[in-house]
Design a protein around this motif. Sequence first.
Motif, PDB file in Angstrom:
ATOM      1  N   LYS A   1       0.843  -1.199   0.000  1.00 54.56           N
ATOM      2  CA  LYS A   1       0.000   0.000   0.000  1.00 54.56           C
ATOM      3  C   LYS A   1       0.876   1.245   0.000  1.00 54.56           C
ATOM      4  CE  LYS A   1      -3.770  -2.262   2.391  1.00 54.56           C
ATOM      5  NZ  LYS A   1      -3.847  -2.813   3.733  1.00 54.56           N
ATOM      6  N   ALA A   2       1.720   1.332  -1.017  1.00 56.52           N
ATOM      7  CA  ALA A   2       2.676   2.424  -1.139  1.00 56.52           C
ATOM      8  C   ALA A   2       2.911   2.658  -2.627  1.00 56.52           C
ATOM      9  CB  ALA A   2       3.977   2.049  -0.452  1.00 56.52           C
ATOM     10  N   GLN A   3       3.492   3.800  -2.968  1.00 61.02           N
ATOM     11  CA  GLN A   3       3.825   4.073  -4.372  1.00 61.02           C
ATOM     12  C   GLN A   3       5.196   3.506  -4.729  1.00 61.02           C
ATOM     13  OE1 GLN A   3       1.691   5.685  -6.484  1.00 61.02           O
ATOM     14  NE2 GLN A   3       0.328   5.441  -4.736  1.00 61.02           N
ATOM     15  N   TYR A   4       6.105   3.582  -3.768  1.00 60.66           N
ATOM     16  CA  TYR A   4       7.498   3.229  -4.046  1.00 60.66           C
ATOM     17  C   TYR A   4       8.093   2.402  -2.921  1.00 60.66           C
ATOM     18  CZ  TYR A   4       7.092   7.247  -7.215  1.00 60.66           C
ATOM     19  OH  TYR A   4       6.683   8.132  -8.187  1.00 60.66           O
ATOM     20  N   VAL A   5       9.083   1.560  -3.321  1.00 61.52           N
ATOM     21  CA  VAL A   5       9.983   0.981  -2.327  1.00 61.52           C
ATOM     22  C   VAL A   5      11.365   1.567  -2.600  1.00 61.52           C
ATOM     23  CG1 VAL A   5      11.073  -1.110  -1.430  1.00 61.52           C
ATOM     24  CG2 VAL A   5       8.660  -1.152  -2.062  1.00 61.52           C
ATOM     25  N   ILE A   6      11.999   2.029  -1.551  1.00 62.42           N
ATOM     26  CA  ILE A   6      13.357   2.572  -1.667  1.00 62.42           C
ATOM     27  C   ILE A   6      14.301   1.574  -1.013  1.00 62.42           C
ATOM     28  CG2 ILE A   6      14.875   4.456  -0.968  1.00 62.42           C
ATOM     29  CD1 ILE A   6      12.407   6.293  -1.270  1.00 62.42           C
ATOM     30  N   HIS A   7      15.155   0.982  -1.843  1.00 62.74           N
ATOM     31  CA  HIS A   7      16.030  -0.094  -1.376  1.00 62.74           C
ATOM     32  C   HIS A   7      17.346   0.538  -0.931  1.00 62.74           C
ATOM     33  CE1 HIS A   7      13.242  -2.982  -3.306  1.00 62.74           C
ATOM     34  NE2 HIS A   7      13.050  -1.953  -4.111  1.00 62.74           N
ATOM     35  N   ALA A   8      17.510   0.657   0.368  1.00 67.93           N
ATOM     36  CA  ALA A   8      18.691   1.324   0.938  1.00 67.93           C
ATOM     37  C   ALA A   8      19.671   0.260   1.420  1.00 67.93           C
ATOM     38  CB  ALA A   8      18.257   2.200   2.107  1.00 67.93           C
ATOM     39  N   VAL A   9      20.937   0.496   1.133  1.00 68.94           N
ATOM     40  CA  VAL A   9      21.964  -0.474   1.535  1.00 68.94           C
ATOM     41  C   VAL A   9      22.793   0.107   2.673  1.00 68.94           C
ATOM     42  CG1 VAL A   9      23.875  -1.920   0.777  1.00 68.94           C
ATOM     43  CG2 VAL A   9      22.036  -1.344  -0.835  1.00 68.94           C
ATOM     44  N   GLY A  10      22.526  -0.391   3.868  1.00 66.81           N
ATOM     45  CA  GLY A  10      23.302   0.024   5.031  1.00 66.81           C
ATOM     46  C   GLY A  10      24.571  -0.812   5.146  1.00 66.81           C
ATOM     47  N   PRO A  11      25.495  -0.380   6.010  1.00 64.19           N
ATOM     48  CA  PRO A  11      26.746  -1.132   6.165  1.00 64.19           C
ATOM     49  C   PRO A  11      26.558  -2.346   7.062  1.00 64.19           C
ATOM     50  CG  PRO A  11      26.713   0.698   7.687  1.00 64.19           C
ATOM     51  CD  PRO A  11      25.444   0.807   6.872  1.00 64.19           C
ATOM     52  N   ARG A  12      27.385  -3.340   6.818  1.00 64.59           N
ATOM     53  CA  ARG A  12      27.530  -4.448   7.744  1.00 64.59           C
ATOM     54  C   ARG A  12      28.447  -3.962   8.868  1.00 64.59           C
ATOM     55  NH1 ARG A  12      26.881  -9.941   6.449  1.00 64.59           N
ATOM     56  NH2 ARG A  12      26.581  -9.542   4.235  1.00 64.59           N
ATOM     57  N   TRP A  13      28.075  -4.186  10.119  1.00 64.23           N
ATOM     58  CA  TRP A  13      28.903  -3.738  11.253  1.00 64.23           C
ATOM     59  C   TRP A  13      30.141  -4.621  11.371  1.00 64.23           C
ATOM     60  CZ3 TRP A  13      29.200   0.276  14.529  1.00 64.23           C
ATOM     61  CH2 TRP A  13      29.975   0.125  15.672  1.00 64.23           C
ATOM     62  N   LYS A  14      31.328  -3.968  11.385  1.00 62.69           N
ATOM     63  CA  LYS A  14      32.547  -4.739  11.662  1.00 62.69           C
ATOM     64  C   LYS A  14      33.011  -4.408  13.067  1.00 62.69           C
ATOM     65  CE  LYS A  14      34.040  -5.286   6.855  1.00 62.69           C
ATOM     66  NZ  LYS A  14      33.539  -4.137   6.058  1.00 62.69           N
ATOM     67  N   ASP A  15      33.567  -3.191  13.238  1.00 63.97           N
ATOM     68  CA  ASP A  15      34.047  -2.789  14.555  1.00 63.97           C
ATOM     69  C   ASP A  15      33.819  -1.298  14.803  1.00 63.97           C
ATOM     70  OD1 ASP A  15      35.729  -1.717  12.757  1.00 63.97           O
ATOM     71  OD2 ASP A  15      37.521  -2.784  13.405  1.00 63.97           O
ATOM     72  N   GLY A  16      33.107  -0.645  13.912  1.00 64.60           N
ATOM     73  CA  GLY A  16      32.848   0.785  14.037  1.00 64.60           C
ATOM     74  C   GLY A  16      33.964   1.645  13.461  1.00 64.60           C
ATOM     75  N   LYS A  17      35.033   1.012  12.999  1.00 64.64           N
ATOM     76  CA  LYS A  17      36.166   1.782  12.465  1.00 64.64           C
ATOM     77  C   LYS A  17      36.256   1.663  10.949  1.00 64.64           C
ATOM     78  CE  LYS A  17      38.762   1.041  16.681  1.00 64.64           C
ATOM     79  NZ  LYS A  17      39.515  -0.037  17.323  1.00 64.64           N
ATOM     80  N   HIS A  18      35.221   1.158  10.356  1.00 70.10           N
ATOM     81  CA  HIS A  18      35.210   0.996   8.903  1.00 70.10           C
ATOM     82  C   HIS A  18      34.131   1.859   8.277  1.00 70.10           C
ATOM     83  CE1 HIS A  18      37.724  -2.418   9.955  1.00 70.10           C
ATOM     84  NE2 HIS A  18      38.122  -2.419   8.698  1.00 70.10           N
ATOM     85  N   ASN A  19      34.059   3.107   8.787  1.00 73.36           N
ATOM     86  CA  ASN A  19      33.152   4.082   8.177  1.00 73.36           C
ATOM     87  C   ASN A  19      31.673   3.735   8.358  1.00 73.36           C
ATOM     88  OD1 ASN A  19      33.551   6.533   7.045  1.00 73.36           O
ATOM     89  ND2 ASN A  19      33.737   5.813   4.934  1.00 73.36           N
ATOM     90  N   GLU A  20      31.377   2.846   9.306  1.00 72.12           N
ATOM     91  CA  GLU A  20      29.990   2.397   9.457  1.00 72.12           C
ATOM     92  C   GLU A  20      29.021   3.552   9.722  1.00 72.12           C
ATOM     93  OE1 GLU A  20      32.592   0.976  10.955  1.00 72.12           O
ATOM     94  OE2 GLU A  20      32.381  -1.200  11.144  1.00 72.12           O
ATOM     95  N   PRO A  21      29.343   4.492  10.653  1.00 74.29           N
ATOM     96  CA  PRO A  21      28.368   5.557  10.927  1.00 74.29           C
ATOM     97  C   PRO A  21      28.070   6.418   9.702  1.00 74.29           C
ATOM     98  CG  PRO A  21      30.002   5.459  12.674  1.00 74.29           C
ATOM     99  CD  PRO A  21      30.496   4.551  11.580  1.00 74.29           C
ATOM    100  N   LYS A  22      29.131   6.753   8.959  1.00 73.15           N
ATOM    101  CA  LYS A  22      28.943   7.593   7.783  1.00 73.15           C
ATOM    102  C   LYS A  22      28.110   6.867   6.715  1.00 73.15           C
ATOM    103  CE  LYS A  22      31.693  10.608   4.989  1.00 73.15           C
ATOM    104  NZ  LYS A  22      32.901  10.485   4.180  1.00 73.15           N
ATOM    105  N   LEU A  23      28.384   5.595   6.535  1.00 74.54           N
ATOM    106  CA  LEU A  23      27.651   4.815   5.524  1.00 74.54           C
ATOM    107  C   LEU A  23      26.190   4.638   5.917  1.00 74.54           C
ATOM    108  CD1 LEU A  23      30.404   2.174   4.759  1.00 74.54           C
ATOM    109  CD2 LEU A  23      29.515   3.886   3.155  1.00 74.54           C
TER     110      LEU A  23
END
Length: 169
Positions: free
Chosen positions: A68-90
């Motif tokens: 019941k929506a017009q669109y699906v937006i497929h967002a790709v979040g990061p896989r958590w490694k240790d927080g030092k691999h740019n996870e927050p920014k991604l």
Amino acid sequence: MIELIQGDITKQEIDAIANAANSHLAGGGGVDGAIHWAGGPTIMQELKEKYKGCPTGSAVITGAGNLKAQYVIHAVGPRWKDGKHNEPKLLASAYQTSLELAQKHKCQTIAFPSISTGIYGYPVEEGAKIALQTVAQFLKENPVFTTVRFVLFDEKTYQAYQKVYQPST
Ligand code: ADP
């Protein structure tokens, strides 16, 4: 305005539903599986026709099939490694790109799941902070959405978002 509810994102009546996809846009478990299951095969057909995957921290848009929506937006979040691999920014970038795509397609309402905090292992409170900060900042700069609804599946995730949410921000 930002809303927090506990529930199933596939049941929402809303302009756009965000999905926590993977970079192959291949479907999967969790919310991704639920969205493809409820939306039907046209969503995957469109993904295959239009896109060759999607980089982490970005998003692509399709129709919403039986949802019941017009669109699906497929967002790709990061896989958590240790927080030092740019996870927050991604993670912030996955939300930001989704909002930009929704805006471009004239959506006024959008629902998000808690991207990356399931199978991808992002710590829930940290993920909630980034999600809420990114959306709040976007709304301040682009007052185009009447509703941004976080649809949180389980009690623990819902509690974490409630704990972190500060309506003034
Ligand atoms: P990721 O791989 O990005 O971590 P998941 O789908 O594993 O994505 O998990 C993201 C969040 O989505 C988790 O909090 C999970 O409980 C939740 N989730 C699973 N099914 C649904 C659903 N039908 N509606 C909303 N959220 C869901």
